[in-house]
Design an enzyme around this catalytic site. Structure first.
Site, PDB file in Angstrom:
ATOM      1  N   CYS A 172      -6.204   8.400   4.817  1.00 56.36           N
ATOM      2  CA  CYS A 172      -5.611   7.063   4.926  1.00 56.36           C
ATOM      3  C   CYS A 172      -6.585   6.085   5.571  1.00 56.36           C
ATOM      4  CB  CYS A 172      -4.373   7.103   5.818  1.00 56.36           C
ATOM      5  SG  CYS A 172      -3.231   8.349   5.329  1.00 56.36           S
TER       6      CYS A 172
ATOM      7  N   ILE B  70      -8.761  20.322  -2.074  1.00 59.67           N
ATOM      8  CA  ILE B  70      -9.153  18.976  -1.688  1.00 59.67           C
ATOM      9  C   ILE B  70      -8.022  17.976  -1.981  1.00 59.67           C
ATOM     10  CG2 ILE B  70     -11.652  19.111  -2.020  1.00 59.67           C
ATOM     11  CD1 ILE B  70     -11.238  17.993  -4.878  1.00 59.67           C
TER      12      ILE B  70
ATOM     13  N   THR C 205      -0.347  17.909  -9.825  1.00 57.55           N
ATOM     14  CA  THR C 205      -0.257  17.134 -11.066  1.00 57.55           C
ATOM     15  C   THR C 205       0.345  17.937 -12.215  1.00 57.55           C
ATOM     16  OG1 THR C 205      -2.162  15.874 -10.329  1.00 57.55           O
ATOM     17  CG2 THR C 205      -1.670  15.772 -12.672  1.00 57.55           C
TER      18      THR C 205
ATOM     19  N   ASN D  24      -3.634   7.977  -9.239  1.00 62.45           N
ATOM     20  CA  ASN D  24      -2.439   7.454  -8.582  1.00 62.45           C
ATOM     21  C   ASN D  24      -2.813   6.581  -7.392  1.00 62.45           C
ATOM     22  OD1 ASN D  24      -1.309   8.481  -5.777  1.00 62.45           O
ATOM     23  ND2 ASN D  24      -2.511  10.179  -6.637  1.00 62.45           N
ATOM     24  N   ALA D  25      -1.996   5.558  -7.222  1.00 64.22           N
ATOM     25  CA  ALA D  25      -2.099   4.710  -6.034  1.00 64.22           C
ATOM     26  C   ALA D  25      -0.668   4.335  -5.671  1.00 64.22           C
ATOM     27  CB  ALA D  25      -2.939   3.474  -6.314  1.00 64.22           C
TER      28      ALA D  25
ATOM     29  N   GLY E  81      -6.428  21.358  -6.589  1.00 70.03           N
ATOM     30  CA  GLY E  81      -7.175  20.405  -7.408  1.00 70.03           C
ATOM     31  C   GLY E  81      -7.245  20.915  -8.831  1.00 70.03           C
TER      32      GLY E  81
HETATM   33  C1  FMN Z   1       1.373  11.048  -7.593  1.00 66.61           C
HETATM   34  C2  FMN Z   1       0.632  11.703  -6.474  1.00 66.61           C
HETATM   35  C3  FMN Z   1       0.986  11.423  -5.158  1.00 66.61           C
HETATM   36  C4  FMN Z   1       0.311  12.039  -4.105  1.00 66.61           C
HETATM   37  N1  FMN Z   1       0.693  11.771  -2.812  1.00 66.61           N
HETATM   38  C5  FMN Z   1       0.086  12.420  -1.778  1.00 66.61           C
HETATM   39  C6  FMN Z   1       0.525  12.209  -0.430  1.00 66.61           C
HETATM   40  O1  FMN Z   1       1.484  11.492  -0.158  1.00 66.61           O
HETATM   41  N2  FMN Z   1      -0.166  12.848   0.565  1.00 66.61           N
HETATM   42  C7  FMN Z   1      -1.215  13.684   0.298  1.00 66.61           C
HETATM   43  O2  FMN Z   1      -1.805  14.254   1.235  1.00 66.61           O
HETATM   44  N3  FMN Z   1      -1.626  13.921  -0.976  1.00 66.61           N
HETATM   45  C8  FMN Z   1      -1.012  13.309  -2.014  1.00 66.61           C
HETATM   46  N4  FMN Z   1      -1.412  13.561  -3.305  1.00 66.61           N
HETATM   47  C9  FMN Z   1      -2.499  14.535  -3.559  1.00 66.61           C
HETATM   48  C10 FMN Z   1      -1.941  15.918  -3.941  1.00 66.61           C
HETATM   49  O3  FMN Z   1      -1.119  16.445  -2.914  1.00 66.61           O
HETATM   50  C11 FMN Z   1      -3.084  16.928  -4.264  1.00 66.61           C
HETATM   51  O4  FMN Z   1      -3.846  17.156  -3.098  1.00 66.61           O
HETATM   52  C12 FMN Z   1      -4.007  16.444  -5.363  1.00 66.61           C
HETATM   53  O5  FMN Z   1      -3.284  15.779  -6.375  1.00 66.61           O
HETATM   54  C13 FMN Z   1      -4.831  17.585  -5.999  1.00 66.61           C
HETATM   55  O6  FMN Z   1      -4.030  18.578  -6.623  1.00 66.61           O
HETATM   56  P1  FMN Z   1      -3.581  18.541  -8.188  1.00 66.61           P
HETATM   57  O7  FMN Z   1      -4.825  18.275  -9.004  1.00 66.61           O
HETATM   58  O8  FMN Z   1      -2.954  19.874  -8.451  1.00 66.61           O
HETATM   59  O9  FMN Z   1      -2.604  17.416  -8.309  1.00 66.61           O
HETATM   60  C14 FMN Z   1      -0.751  12.957  -4.379  1.00 66.61           C
HETATM   61  C15 FMN Z   1      -1.096  13.236  -5.716  1.00 66.61           C
HETATM   62  C16 FMN Z   1      -0.408  12.638  -6.760  1.00 66.61           C
HETATM   63  C17 FMN Z   1      -0.792  12.984  -8.180  1.00 66.61           C
END
Ligand code: FMN
Length: 320
Positions: free
Chosen positions: A142, A203, A281, A73-74, A258
């Site tokens: 950031c 993380i 996710t 994601n971005a 994660g």
């Molecule tokens: C679409 C998307 C947007 C995200 N936006 C943020 C954000 O705004 N701030 C942040 O600290 N992490 C953001 N993350 C990271 C998640 O909060 C999380 O730390 C990371 O995805 C790992 O967990 P997961 O594998 O269960 O998704 C985002 C992740 C995704 C997939």
């Protein structure tokens, strides 16, 4: 044996279940109210979308790309700005009785703050300090505009500056969200701990990219993005274990995250040193997954004769 107790203590905050819905994966939480069968009784906390001082439109598309067992994601921190979140969105949550579903305390809300400068972080934290949120999570991944765009979280001194600035601005618990995109995550953990962090999220996403072979262009509008989902789970577990060894003696809890998609994944994170866990996710595939994770966790606890998850934190058995 009594029913396993899923409540956990995280930086003096009691969470009714160990699950936090992670930042960026549930917006500002409001769409959860529209999902049939969604129950807040399964959710210890909700972490709000990353919020900046000024509103942001985010990156050009594509913002998401699926990978084997993961998601890139971005988004570019699209958000309406801290003032709007605190003045218009949070008061609605304050009145929302569904947060109280289930046993124990209400589902907690955590802010997630970002900035382009160290001062930005302080200002956003000050705005959230005067609000209903239970804790402030700092996204130090950031880009720092004053240092050529290098992430704040990649340098222990700058990461500590961010945390000090936030510490001055709030008395709420501070959770520093550590990036895996560094040589030694424990150095950043120690520096931010000294600067006043109360807890750690471990993380954030791992940087990656995807390429369209026909156009030879990057798939993401921003070229690079953060990888999340099951693909990163082994990396996340290792980082949790490393950070746990660095910070456990200071009683600073870890919100492990994660790639968690099951109770057994969650249990691994507790063994590695987490005091609570996050799910991000996995919600895109199944927004109701928290109920399954909690049920599986209870089954594992019953099998292993565990009454409370605190008995499991950091119990990795290593023969040296
Ligand atoms: C679409 C998307 C947007 C995200 N936006 C943020 C954000 O705004 N701030 C942040 O600290 N992490 C953001 N993350 C990271 C998640 O909060 C999380 O730390 C990371 O995805 C790992 O967990 P997961 O594998 O269960 O998704 C985002 C992740 C995704 C997939």
């Amino acid at each position: 044996m009594p029913t396993p107790d899923l409540s956990v203590s995280f930086s003096n905050i009691t969470l009714k279940t160990p699950i936090t819905l992670l930042s960026g994966c549930v917006g500002f939480g409001e769409e959860l109210l529209n999902i049939a069968d969604f129950s807040f009784k399964d959710i210890g906390a909700i972490c709000l979308k990353g919020t900046t001082l000024e509103p942001r439109h985010g990156n050009k598309p594509h913002r998401l790309a699926e990978t084997p067992a993961g998601l890139l994601n971005a988004i570019g921190l699209q958000n309406p700005g801290a003032r709007h979140v605190v003045d218009d969105i949070l008061p609605r949550w304050e009145k929302e009785s569904r947060l109280k579903e289930g046993d124990g305390p209400p589902t907690r809300l955590f802010a997630n703050i970002s900035g382009s400068t160290v001062q930005d972080y302080g200002e956003v934290a000050r705005i959230f300090d005067d609000s209903f949120v239970d804790a402030i999570e700092i996204n130090i991944s950031c880009p720092n505009v004053k240092k050529g765009g290098a992430a704040f979280g990649s340098d222990p001194i700058i990461a500590a500056d961010v945390v000090s600035e936030v510490r001055k601005a709030t008395s709420k618990p501070i959770i520093t969200k550590l990036s895996p995109n560094v040589t030694d995550i424990t150095q950043i953990a120690k520096a931010t701990l000294e600067a006043g962090s109360d807890a750690f999220s471990v993380i954030n996403t791992l940087m990656g990219m995807a390429i369209d072979i026909r156009t030879r262009k990057p798939v993401l509008g921003n070229t690079q993005g953060g990888l999340s989902g099951p693909a990163i789970k082994p990396v996340a577990l290792l980082k949790v274990w490393l950070v746990y060894q660095a910070v456990a003696k200071y009683q600073k809890p870890i919100l492990g995250q994660g790639g968690i998609t099951s109770g057994s994944d969650a249990f691994e994170f507790f063994i590695a040193g987490s005091s609570a866990i996050g799910v991000g996710t996995a919600l895109f595939r199944n927004p109701l997954i928290s109920a399954d994770i909690n049920r599986e966790l209870r089954e594992i606890m019953t099998q292993q004769n565990i009454e409370n998850l605190s008995e499991t934190i950091g119990t990795l058995a290593i023969s040296r």
